[in-house]
Design an enzyme around this catalytic site. Structure first.
Site, short mmCIF file in Angstrom:
data_model
loop_
_atom_site.label_atom_id
_atom_site.label_comp_id
_atom_site.label_asym_id
_atom_site.label_seq_id
_atom_site.Cartn_x
_atom_site.Cartn_y
_atom_site.Cartn_z
N ASP A 278 0.83 -1.20 0.00
CA ASP A 278 0.00 0.00 0.00
C ASP A 278 0.88 1.26 0.00
OD1 ASP A 278 -3.08 0.74 0.51
OD2 ASP A 278 -1.90 2.00 1.86
N ARG A 279 0.75 2.14 0.99
CA ARG A 279 1.57 3.35 1.03
C ARG A 279 3.06 3.00 1.03
NH1 ARG A 279 -1.37 6.75 -0.95
NH2 ARG A 279 -0.11 8.48 -0.13
N TYR B 172 -0.99 11.44 2.10
CA TYR B 172 -1.92 11.29 0.97
C TYR B 172 -1.95 12.54 0.10
CZ TYR B 172 -3.90 6.75 2.07
OH TYR B 172 -4.08 5.40 2.25
N HIS C 125 -11.22 8.37 -0.18
CA HIS C 125 -10.29 8.91 0.81
C HIS C 125 -9.10 9.60 0.13
CE1 HIS C 125 -8.88 4.97 -0.34
NE2 HIS C 125 -7.75 5.11 0.32
N HIS D 166 -6.92 -7.21 0.80
CA HIS D 166 -5.91 -6.16 0.75
C HIS D 166 -4.81 -6.39 1.77
CE1 HIS D 166 -4.17 -2.24 0.05
NE2 HIS D 166 -4.37 -1.87 1.29
#
Length: 295
Positions: A110-111, A215, A155, A275
């Site tokens: 992910d990030r 983000y 988001h 995920h």
């Protein structure tokens, strides 16, 4: 009384200074060639607890909290640049070097996967192998999201807004906001035991401004950095493995091709996992990582 934070069994914990005013919390275990594991949202280094324990049998494994997350420092954002993936990638290289590793394999979820990709692009001499779990490159992600399918990434758009509103809205109900993703994205809720879920929520509750800044950077500076690399033909030179959910035809139909444009030496697999795959199916993730390291 605040509960004691869980940790990765058998790993030692250190704080390592990686930049001016930034020290990272890192769990270190095992011995052998180094592997750095970078966590995703809305998690901390704990997401790697099963994978790290397995890899530590024959590798030195470093599991940091990214800047702005977990027990790592959370500096105030400056001009939208403090939480770029470029800054976090530099943190990762500095961390490994501080612990004696000039070259290392790198895996991110992910990030953390976006940070890992940026490290591979910016520091190709440091990253020997690169693994990515369930994400698209930053610029490609923005290109893929469109129309009603973009609702899945609401988001991303919320936290891309100028400072003020996102922090206020999320800060008013952080457990509801971050808990939404923990519940929605977990195919197997039992993979996130109550104490781990609570630790993630505590960490996020204390990090709203820095998570939003992370983000926000992806919608601006990070996309610009990717755009410049694409124009210059800068690619990932090391072996790359990608494990990705099937996100549906609108989002996943050309995922492998998009990755191959960045990574000529690519193994891409669409997997029937949730995920949070490192927690839900750690054996499958370890298998993929070991196959990557053998390339």
């Amino acid at each position: 009384m605040e509960p004691t934070e869980p940790g990765i069994t058998g790993f030692d914990y250190q704080r390592v200074t990686v930049a001016d005013g930034v020290a990272l919390n890192v769990a270190v275990g095992g011995s052998g060639t180094p592997v750095v594991l970078l966590h995703g949202f809305p998690q901390t280094h704990l997401m790697w607890r099963h994978v790290a324990a397995d890899l530590a049998a024959d590798h030195t494994v470093l599991c940091p909290d990214l800047r702005g997350y977990g027990a790592s420092d959370k500096p105030a954002d400056s001009e939208g640049l403090t939480y770029t993936k470029r800054a976090m990638a530099a943190d990762t290289v500095a961390l490994a070097r501080a612990l004696g590793h000039d070259r290392f394999a790198l895996a991110g979820h992910d990030r953390g996967a976006l940070v890992a990709v940026r490290a591979g692009l910016d520091h190709p001499d440091a990253v020997t192998h690169l693994a990515v779990l369930d994400v698209l490159p930053t610029l490609d992600m923005w290109e893929v999201l469109h129309g009603t399918t973009a609702a899945i990434g609401f988001h991303l758009y919320l936290m891309a807004q100028p400072p003020g509103l996102p922090e206020t809205l999320i800060g008013a109900a952080p457990d509801a906001f971050f808990g939404h993703f923990l519940d929605l994205w977990a195919r197997d809720p039992e993979a996130l035991p109550a104490e781990i879920r609570a630790a993630y929520l505590r960490a996020c509750r204390d990090a709203v401004p820095s998570i939003v800044a992370d983000y926000r950077a992806s919608a601006h500076a990070d996309a610009d950095h990717d755009r410049a690399d694409r124009a210059a033909g800068n690619r990932l030179r090391m072996p790359v493995s990608v494990l990705q959910q099937d996100w549906g035809p609108e989002l996943s139909s050309d995922a492998a091709a998009r990755w191959r444009a960045w990574a000529p030496d690519l193994e891409h697999a669409s997997v029937a996992l949730g995920h949070f795959m490192a927690e839900e199916a750690p054996a499958e993730v370890v298998k993929a990582l070991r196959e990557l390291l053998a390339r």
